[in-house]
Design a protein around this motif. Structure first.
Motif, short mmCIF file in Angstrom:
data_model
loop_
_atom_site.label_atom_id
_atom_site.label_comp_id
_atom_site.label_asym_id
_atom_site.label_seq_id
_atom_site.Cartn_x
_atom_site.Cartn_y
_atom_site.Cartn_z
N GLU A 45 0.82 -1.21 0.00
CA GLU A 45 0.00 0.00 0.00
C GLU A 45 0.86 1.25 0.00
O GLU A 45 0.58 2.22 -0.70
N GLU B 15 2.16 1.83 -3.34
CA GLU B 15 1.16 2.39 -4.24
C GLU B 15 0.99 3.87 -4.00
O GLU B 15 0.99 4.67 -4.92
N SER B 16 0.90 4.24 -2.72
CA SER B 16 0.66 5.65 -2.43
C SER B 16 1.88 6.50 -2.75
O SER B 16 1.76 7.68 -3.05
N GLU B 17 3.05 5.91 -2.70
CA GLU B 17 4.26 6.69 -2.99
C GLU B 17 4.72 6.50 -4.44
O GLU B 17 5.80 6.91 -4.82
N SER B 18 3.91 5.81 -5.20
CA SER B 18 4.25 5.40 -6.57
C SER B 18 5.68 4.85 -6.71
O SER B 18 6.46 5.29 -7.53
#
Ligand code: GDP
Length: 667
Positions: A534, A537-540
């Motif tokens: 996760e 994902e949020s930090e690409s």
């Protein structure tokens, strides 16, 4: 930061010039006096300025001392770190920095006293003054000196005569050709009934006793591991068994394995596997091998080939017999007594056992209680466990054992040495740990890396891209193998930097690190947990996981090839002339066309041309031949092309389909 009080230091009047100008809004009368503590602002600025000047600039350089050229140079091998400066190197050779600089100047090289010298420069100067130097990596100097002091191998080898030792065999070959099956088959055949429950322990290597001949097998199949070991200077294999599936033949990894074995000058025995299969074609394999320079004995060459079925246990005895024969010819020997030397095959941290390293003893006798050092790990051997899971008191040449008692796990490929006393082991281990801290973990400037996805763009701008990677793997061995393989992917336009590597799952820390350094995370046989996924994902941050090294390499290579300045050319695939426009209720306009050349394919990219001018670009949304949907229509036929997006075609317009093709890079 403490504010300086009192008179400014030397040089202040000069450096102060230009800073005394009144600041906007500040009354002119407030200008700080040149001396005295009345001007905090002015003097603070000056100090800041001065701090920024580099240390080197301020350091006095003694350029003017010369040594007579006849001055003696130190005897023996002088260890010098790569990238040393004239100031470091000169004194080590009993010369001044100025002597060295002058010499280089006369050779046409202009260097300063504090500039890093190239290897060539150092070697050239050493030759000039008649010194013998050995260049080592930064931080390695202390370690090299310790090694030279603690271990005089020649002396020990001269004292204790060598005796025959068992061969060490590595099984290599293409994926799925049966390496694991063969290793299992050989190991299981060897289990003496009733012994330790008949279970052999997986420790990364094992020995078998075949008709009174002991043979050691390295149980991490694959040439990647083999190469990784060699890359670290560990020549641990005596014989390579090359497994080739008879139903599949010589494949890319077969060829790579042959190359690696050749470079290492290790004899190859070919095992043609899966001969039980209906579509097995051993002759084809022999043919392919011959093409690679491995001409089988029965065709007059000198390559030993054995047909086997690892699955059914066919031909295994013949194979082992050949191993024994080749080993006999090689007359393998090592001293069996005295301080042990070996190689780490695998190491990790085990719950309840601490650092555990599988070591292949190469010479000497490793005993419980011996002080040992391997990489940065050091300690006293607490226990030795053999490949059957039994504790043993000692291990001799060509014997794999698990060693317990290291302060930290060493790395696969590290040399293991027993020392005379514990303090030597500690000194060496700590010197290495220090080096790892210095060299291995240099902080990388945040965001300095190019992400895999952005590589292409950067290269297109003509810049060299740096691909930062955080590499995680399941065990030390695969970590080494992955590292080694990744290194090979480097090329001029793409530099690879492994920001961090380690054993274990992909953690939030890894993601943080990857984000900070603009790195891509590569996991081998490991996966991120939910939280790190996760976070990624949020930090690409991109995470790529693999289960086969071959796949990892293949994919990265492909990605890099695709990303490395791909050259596209446009290829026109078909051309059709509009003859008539039909209006169909609920569908819209359909252009009745005649295909003039090539083929028109549904879904292909098109442009509409009117008198040579592009009037629209899009895709062919529907394609019909008479009443039926068609996938493609070839030249000379009529067809109907759906015009969902563009309705304004007219008779005589041209529909051109095209695609972009990548022109393969020349290697
Ligand atoms: P590796 O990737 O080279 O280690 O290959 P494996 O040992 O994992 O074998 C790959 C597959 O081939 C497995 O499904 C094996 O069961 C099968 N295999 C291995 N040896 C033989 C053999 O001699 N005959 C047949 N028919 N299958 C085999």
């Amino acid at each position: 930061m403490s504010r300086p009080a009192g008179p400014p230091r030397t040089g202040a009047p000069r450096t102060g010039t230009g800073f005394g100008a009144p600041r906007p809004g500040a009354p002119v009368g407030n200008r700080p006096p040149a001396r005295g503590g009345g001007g905090p602002r002015g003097s603070q600025r000056k100090v800041t300025r001065r701090r920024r000047r580099s240390v080197e600039e301020l350091e006095p350089t003694q350029m003017t001392t010369w040594q007579p050229s006849t001055a003696p140079v130190p005897e023996g091998e002088i260890i010098i770190e790569r990238g040393s400066t004239a100031k470091d190197v000169g004194p080590k050779l009993n010369r001044s920095a100025a002597d060295l600089i002058r010499f280089l100047f006369l050779q046409g090289e202009i260097v300063s006293a504090v500039q890093a010298l190239s290897d060539d420069m150092i070697e050239l100067y050493a030759a000039e003054v008649g010194a013998s130097v050995r260049l080592v990596d930064p931080g390695e100097e202390q370690e090299a000196a310790l090694l030279a002091r603690f271990f005089d191998e020649d002396e020990l080898d001269a004292e204790i005569p060598a005796s025959p030792r068992p061969p060490v065999v590595t099984v290599m070959g293409h994926v799925d050709h049966g390496k694991t099956k063969l290793l299992d088959r050989i190991r299981n055949a060897n289990v003496v009934a009733g012994e330790a429950g008949g279970i052999t322990q997986h420790i990364g290597a094992y020995t078998v006793d075949w008709n009174g001949h002991v043979i050691a097998f390295i149980d991490t199949p694959g040439h990647e591991a083999f190469t990784a070991m060699r890359a670290r200077g560990a020549e641990v294999t005596d014989i390579v068994i090359l497994v080739v599936a008879a139903d599949d033949g010589v494949m890319p990894q077969t060829i790579e394995a042959i190359d690696h074995a050749r470079v290492a000058q290790v004899p190859i025995i070919v095992a043609i596997n899966k001969i039980d299969k209906a579509d097995a074609n051993p002759d084809r394999v022999l043919q392919q091998l011959s093409e690679r320079g491995l001409v089988p004995e029965r065709w007059g060459g000198d390559t030993i080939t054995v047909e086997i079925s690892a699955l059914q246990g066919l031909g295994i005895d013949e194979l082992l017999e050949q191993v024994v024969l080749v080993a006999e010819v090689a007359e393998l020997e090592a001293r069996a007594e005295g301080r042990a030397v070996g190689v780490v095959l695998e190491a990790n941290l085990e719950v309840g056992r601490g650092p555990v390293a599988t070591v292949m003893v190469q010479k000497g006798r490793l005993e419980v209680g011996d002080p040992v050092v391997a990489g940065a790990g050091w300690g006293r051997v607490k226990a030795l466990v053999n490949d059957r899971g039994q504790q043993v008191k000692w291990a001799g040449p060509s014997t794999p054992v698990q060693v317990l008692g290291f302060s930290e796990p060493p790395l696969a490929g590290d040399e293991v040495r027993a020392t005379d006393d514990l303090s030597q082991a500690r000194e060496l281990g700590e010197a290495r740990a220090q080096r790892v801290r210095l060299v291995g973990y240099q902080p990388i400037a945040a965001g300095s890396g190019t992400r895999l996805e952005d590589l292409f763009e950067q290269i297109q701008r003509g810049e060299t891209a740096t691909l930062n990677i955080v590499l995680k793997a399941d065990v030390q061995g695969s970590l080494e193998a992955c590292t080694e393989s990744l290194r090979k992917l480097e090329r001029d336009e793409v530099r690879l930097v492994i920001v961090h590597r380690g054993v274990g799952g992909i953690t939030e820390n890894d993601v943080q690190l990857a984000r900070a350094s603009g790195a891509t995370i590569i996991g081998f046989n490991v996966r991120p947990d939910r939280r790190s996924r996760e976070l990624a994902e949020s930090e690409s941050v991109s995470i790529r996981t693999y289960e086969v090294i071959y796949k990892l390499i293949e994919e990265l290579e492909a990605a890099m090839l695709g990303l490395l300045t791909p050259v596209y050319e446009e290829v026109v695939t078909g051309e059709a002339e509009v003859r008539e426009i039909f209006r169909v209720p609920r569908v819209g306009a359909i252009a009745g066309c005649f295909v003039r050349s090539g083929v028109i394919t549904r879904g292909s990219r098109v442009r509409f041309l009117r008198e040579g001018v592009i009037i629209w670009k899009g895709t062919v949304s529907s394609l019909r031949r008479f009443k039926d949907d068609a996938r493609e229509v070839a030249a000379g036929y009529e067809c109907g092309v759906g015009l969902s997006d563009y309705q304004d075609l007219k008779e005589g317009d041209i529909i051109e389909t095209f695609e972009e093709r990548e022109i393969p890079r020349s290697a």
